[in-house]
Enzyme design. Sequence first.
Site, short mmCIF file in Angstrom:
data_model
loop_
_atom_site.label_atom_id
_atom_site.label_comp_id
_atom_site.label_asym_id
_atom_site.label_seq_id
_atom_site.Cartn_x
_atom_site.Cartn_y
_atom_site.Cartn_z
N ARG A 162 0.82 -1.22 0.00
CA ARG A 162 0.00 0.00 0.00
C ARG A 162 0.86 1.27 0.00
NH1 ARG A 162 -3.04 1.93 -2.24
NH2 ARG A 162 -3.65 -0.15 -2.83
N LYS A 188 1.92 24.64 -3.50
CA LYS A 188 0.65 24.02 -3.08
C LYS A 188 0.76 22.50 -3.19
CE LYS A 188 -2.04 28.12 -4.18
NZ LYS A 188 -3.12 28.75 -4.95
N LYS A 203 5.03 39.16 -2.55
CA LYS A 203 3.62 39.10 -2.89
C LYS A 203 2.90 40.34 -2.38
CE LYS A 203 3.23 34.25 -3.62
NZ LYS A 203 2.33 33.09 -3.54
N GLU A 260 5.12 40.13 -7.34
CA GLU A 260 3.79 39.89 -7.88
C GLU A 260 3.13 41.21 -8.22
OE1 GLU A 260 0.88 36.98 -5.87
OE2 GLU A 260 0.09 38.92 -5.28
N ASP A 278 -0.39 38.41 -11.78
CA ASP A 278 -1.42 37.69 -11.04
C ASP A 278 -2.79 37.87 -11.67
OD1 ASP A 278 -2.55 36.21 -8.92
OD2 ASP A 278 -3.09 38.08 -7.91
#
Lengths: 283, 283, 283, 283, 283, 283
Positions: D102, D137, D169, D199, D220
């Site tokens: 597994r 992510k 950012k 950004e 963005d």
Amino acid sequence: MELLRQIDLDELLRRALAEDVGQGDITTAATVDSAARGRARITVKEPAGIVFCGGFLLERVFALTSSEPAVRTIISEGERVEAGAVAAEIDGRLAGLLTGERVALNLLQLMSGVATATRRYVDAIAGTRARIVDTRKTHPGLRALEKYAVRIGGGFNHRFGLDSGVLIKENHIAAAGSVKNALERARRYAPHTFRVEIECETLAQVEEAIAHGATSILLDNMTPAEMRNARALAGDAILLEASGGITLDSIRAIAEAGVDLISVGALTHSVRAVDLSMRVEVV
Amino acid sequence: MELLRQIDLDELLRRALAEDVGQGDITTAATVDSAARGRARITVKEPAGIVFCGGFLLERVFALTSSEPAVRTIISEGERVEAGAVAAEIDGRLAGLLTGERVALNLLQLMSGVATATRRYVDAIAGTRARIVDTRKTHPGLRALEKYAVRIGGGFNHRFGLDSGVLIKENHIAAAGSVKNALERARRYAPHTFRVEIECETLAQVEEAIAHGATSILLDNMTPAEMRNARALAGDAILLEASGGITLDSIRAIAEAGVDLISVGALTHSVRAVDLSMRVEVV
Amino acid sequence: MELLRQIDLDELLRRALAEDVGQGDITTAATVDSAARGRARITVKEPAGIVFCGGFLLERVFALTSSEPAVRTIISEGERVEAGAVAAEIDGRLAGLLTGERVALNLLQLMSGVATATRRYVDAIAGTRARIVDTRKTHPGLRALEKYAVRIGGGFNHRFGLDSGVLIKENHIAAAGSVKNALERARRYAPHTFRVEIECETLAQVEEAIAHGATSILLDNMTPAEMRNARALAGDAILLEASGGITLDSIRAIAEAGVDLISVGALTHSVRAVDLSMRVEVV
Amino acid sequence: MELLRQIDLDELLRRALAEDVGQGDITTAATVDSAARGRARITVKEPAGIVFCGGFLLERVFALTSSEPAVRTIISEGERVEAGAVAAEIDGRLAGLLTGERVALNLLQLMSGVATATRRYVDAIAGTRARIVDTRKTHPGLRALEKYAVRIGGGFNHRFGLDSGVLIKENHIAAAGSVKNALERARRYAPHTFRVEIECETLAQVEEAIAHGATSILLDNMTPAEMRNARALAGDAILLEASGGITLDSIRAIAEAGVDLISVGALTHSVRAVDLSMRVEVV
Amino acid sequence: MELLRQIDLDELLRRALAEDVGQGDITTAATVDSAARGRARITVKEPAGIVFCGGFLLERVFALTSSEPAVRTIISEGERVEAGAVAAEIDGRLAGLLTGERVALNLLQLMSGVATATRRYVDAIAGTRARIVDTRKTHPGLRALEKYAVRIGGGFNHRFGLDSGVLIKENHIAAAGSVKNALERARRYAPHTFRVEIECETLAQVEEAIAHGATSILLDNMTPAEMRNARALAGDAILLEASGGITLDSIRAIAEAGVDLISVGALTHSVRAVDLSMRVEVV
Amino acid sequence: MELLRQIDLDELLRRALAEDVGQGDITTAATVDSAARGRARITVKEPAGIVFCGGFLLERVFALTSSEPAVRTIISEGERVEAGAVAAEIDGRLAGLLTGERVALNLLQLMSGVATATRRYVDAIAGTRARIVDTRKTHPGLRALEKYAVRIGGGFNHRFGLDSGVLIKENHIAAAGSVKNALERARRYAPHTFRVEIECETLAQVEEAIAHGATSILLDNMTPAEMRNARALAGDAILLEASGGITLDSIRAIAEAGVDLISVGALTHSVRAVDLSMRVEVV
């Protein structure tokens, strides 16, 4: 308690809980409301005479399973317990009390067992010059707790491990070629902060050890008469340690033979657990 | 041996060696040439009847202290040992053999102690339907080894920890409000892969447990007569486990009362270590 | 939440932060005054219907990156979210909020994804006797969180891992030689706290399994009609689990065929992350 | 494969096995003879087109569960798979093959899923100057494997974590007060080995960023038309990265707008697992 | 201090204490009452001019050895110290203060040594465009602390490790075949968040590097005259770093040759410890 | 080398590599073919007289980064090196050689630095009865390596840490109330395997220490004349250790004053790194 305080107890407890709880206490999760509060009471289910040990662990174990537990230790460290005595009470999140129960009791039943056995040996030689000391025959992973319990029971600690004492045993003597060689190599190599102790099986070896500067001698499986002779040879400045198959029946005679230390493996390798139970009530 | 093989034994052994060896084996470093080779012989210093257990650890312990040790296990896992038998021989770097000695013996003396005690209980109930099972009263950190030793001694394992079995005890019943509530909550919450076992202290509780679907019942501190009655109530499909203060003297009567399982804490919480010694010769 | 509380969440979070932050958040260190305070707002950027999950992690993640963060969870665990809803607000050291953002969102987007998918399956079988259960097809290292999210979505957990359930699969049957052998070996070996479940691919196997005492049967890739027949063979006391390629389209018919459990790998192996964003303002 | 080789893969695999196997694989221990040997075959149960990834893990997973497994990887890393293809065969101790199954499949189904998705995006922009890059992510704990799979699928890696890239950012700009301040602080603080990326949400911000020395700009959520304008402003030396809600449908137009990089979170945050199965035969 | 805050300092300190304290501070346990409180005073036993660094560690070290220590840092991070100054006072459990002393001082004497050396180099190039940067020639395990101390001393950090910068050295050029190949491979492979720096030993290499797009160039063991020529070739946009055997005597001329960065291994590889002492009084 | 062999060197090296390599050696991954083989040559870039130390680490470091490296150590442990000598050659996977270079050199430059300094002190006291010993002023995490290097340089080790020696310092005397109290408490508490050493600042303290049974005395910052007096008071059986600000200039006079041990902190706290370089060729 000093030495003990400095090991990473929490790490040991976390591992113990990981072993026992694993992915979670299914039964408690199923049957106990997670917000419920409770009071646990730990009782010693034994006749009088047990030496209680390990109470300070309760706060740390339950801090890991229950939010902000309040622990009241009723029996002090090293106190002799009356039959059926309540040793401690803990208030906290009920589910956490139940989840931590077994780890807490497993440790206290072991430590109280060690302390109780030690006390019996210590009492047996009361009034002699000898000290009871432990050995390295402990349960792997639990040595610091067991050696602490020996102290609580009135005994003393031998070296903690292979790095905190020089003890030349029969096998080392054979490897070095002679008592003389072994002693010289040890004195040269080992940091000067250590005494050099050597195991002797005969009085001839004791003489050789003294001749080459041993400052401590372990008398292996000697009779009390032999020990008396060893003392006569060694004079008072050299430490003598008796070791090997010593029981409660034989120990008094050994102590009276004039040794300084008597090491007893059974203090830690064959412990009878003290019977403890924990009952919880919802509050 | 299967389950055991899957825990990280080496991690346990490394921690055990770290505890015992610390910064280094000073005595051996001083007295033994680092290149010397030796042969170690492990002997059981007990009368006949000991059940030997843990031999497979020797290879792993000495692999961590001695370069490429060659281990010959002479006594098999679970074999009853003759008086004074040689259990194993190990060839390797001499210094490493000496450094690993105590950790190896500490584990084998414990495991052989557990296996020997288990065998005595198993023999005592021979011919009955009951199995001897262990408990969670083990030495923290050593449970996998102790439960393995129980199997080697002929016993069976109860759940490993709180995550591998549902066992509703008195405290859970109190928290849930009733036997009925506790059983329903457990059946709803716990994964369906578990049976639901519940502790009962009276026959009335046994009846209530059966009425609400318990499939295993732990009979806590009941007399053999009460256990017979519990069996009559439960029929044959429900598992009955006897528990609480069971000794070698009382166990036969309990087994004959028709229970399926008898759990014995003393198998693991009060182990008498088997006396083992290791002698090394330079080769 | 009980089971989850007992794993070492902080250890998992520390590792996650170590992975993402490494030697330090260079951008934040460069551009944000280390003493500045801020307020972060986490928003769900999805249409209505998402099931929110993992909010309790926010306090623990940001406690590791920001000094004494104050977390207000606005959406409760398991609540269905309106479009564009604010899920939580966190006040704390601004730099720490920015450093912890991604780890926090990565976990919540996954857990909310699992909970949302589970809810869809649960809703699809509403009114039947069946439960939705998860599988072991999870992301390595994150199983406890994913299985928790399944519960939050209204599903139930199958065994956590290989040590908390007996499930004899086709490969085990082949290795044991027959259904009968496999069942007998499992009943003899496994702790009595487990039920014994076995995978069957045909009704003939179901019959054999029942004949040899299986108490749970996994019906592998059967049609609803076959499942009905399996139920007829098994009666009501044996648990039946449907498994294999089950989708939202097919699940209702399966549930109506009378199984007790339907296991769905897609709950955890093919999760669509819920879109979450975090905006921070200086305060 | 280079970068991947340098993380501690074995540590990750050991943790994954600890999670899945826990105290032991009860079912296998019960039903499979511990000495039996077997051959496992891993099959891709999908239509053609899957990109296989992770085959090199098989040797390492099974080395931890089975003694000296022999792995034959039939499908190469990054190869597109025919329907129903056999990906690999492993000979080894049968019980260990079953115990490791597994964990091995969970990793390969994830990595193949990431590689397959990446390939689709890469193919969609073939012939343009743009590269597909991943994001942060990812599934906590599995980032190195997921970023490796992106490369196998033909994509490129963005920074690994917060310590291997400067990306200013919106939140950082707000904290620093302006694009100018943020850029200046970053250039002063960050090691000179980093480019400074910022950004921008508007073309005005793009102009400001260029004016203050940005060498990479993340656009963005801009439209292709805006991106074209950004390119006109930036000239060819400044790297432009498109980001924000990009799908297979929209990506071609974005690539053709002249950006250098297109980052796609869905490559790793919403992976559809590739369906793999393992069948074992006794040999 | 930002970057530093994010490494797991406590883990480093715990390991340092484990190394120094081992199984316990025997001397302190023997001679100091465990309940006694004390005040420790840390003094800098050096002439004026030392740059103090690491004071923030005191709270964390003593928190691990003494219950709730109160630390007053008298000398600030980076402050130049008067001869014989008291740097800090700590009130706490006396035994814990003594046990933590050496670990605390070992770290502070190292960090202050690094900061002091750095300050000397920084002062030596005052008024030029150059920055002092560190190297990877640090003490394994202590890099984060040493790089922090460089910043406190007024220097800047080069890449933290091999994953946070691209620096093509002579060996890489040889392996890739040419400066051109190495630069192209690096630009293709490395995440776009990195600049690409290359080591050049001759002006011819500098020209080749510029021709193939290098944006930073490390000038290895060049004379100031060669560096001036390199600047002429490179223009102002390319970063130039001087490296190789630079001393306090040679550095001013190098800085005046117009480089941007001067890396100095001796800041961290050959540190003269600052002499600190701690005296404790019982309170 | 014995003591060293028993610490977990690999763990230390793994941590050192994790620190330096992090998520991967980007430059090498980009520029070096992963299958290429190479030969590395480590050269000592110093004038004659350096004592080489740490060569045995090369095999272990490169085993962690390069598959099956073949190491030829040309300069032996403790050998004095000719100017520009080649110390070792390593054949292996080229990329791995480059990735491991810095960690290997950082350790060897430190250890050779310690060994070289130690040798200078040892040579300075040749022919006297005194030994050079180290202190606990080491780099946290690297003590075992540094103490090993002291031995390679001809020095001896003082206690490893607080658990392997009793050394009563001024602070302990103050806490215990008097030299007498401190000595009595230490003799009672500490395991009998330790000598009891006490720090004295005046001859009066020396007398008091002798009167109460000290067997080793540390003479703190005494003049050679005072040390001679201390020897006269102590006779020959008590060990005398000189300590405090000892330099190469002052050490001969101290040794000739008749002490047994001279402890020098600068051996390890202010190490000048030996300049080593590694060049690699493709093979």
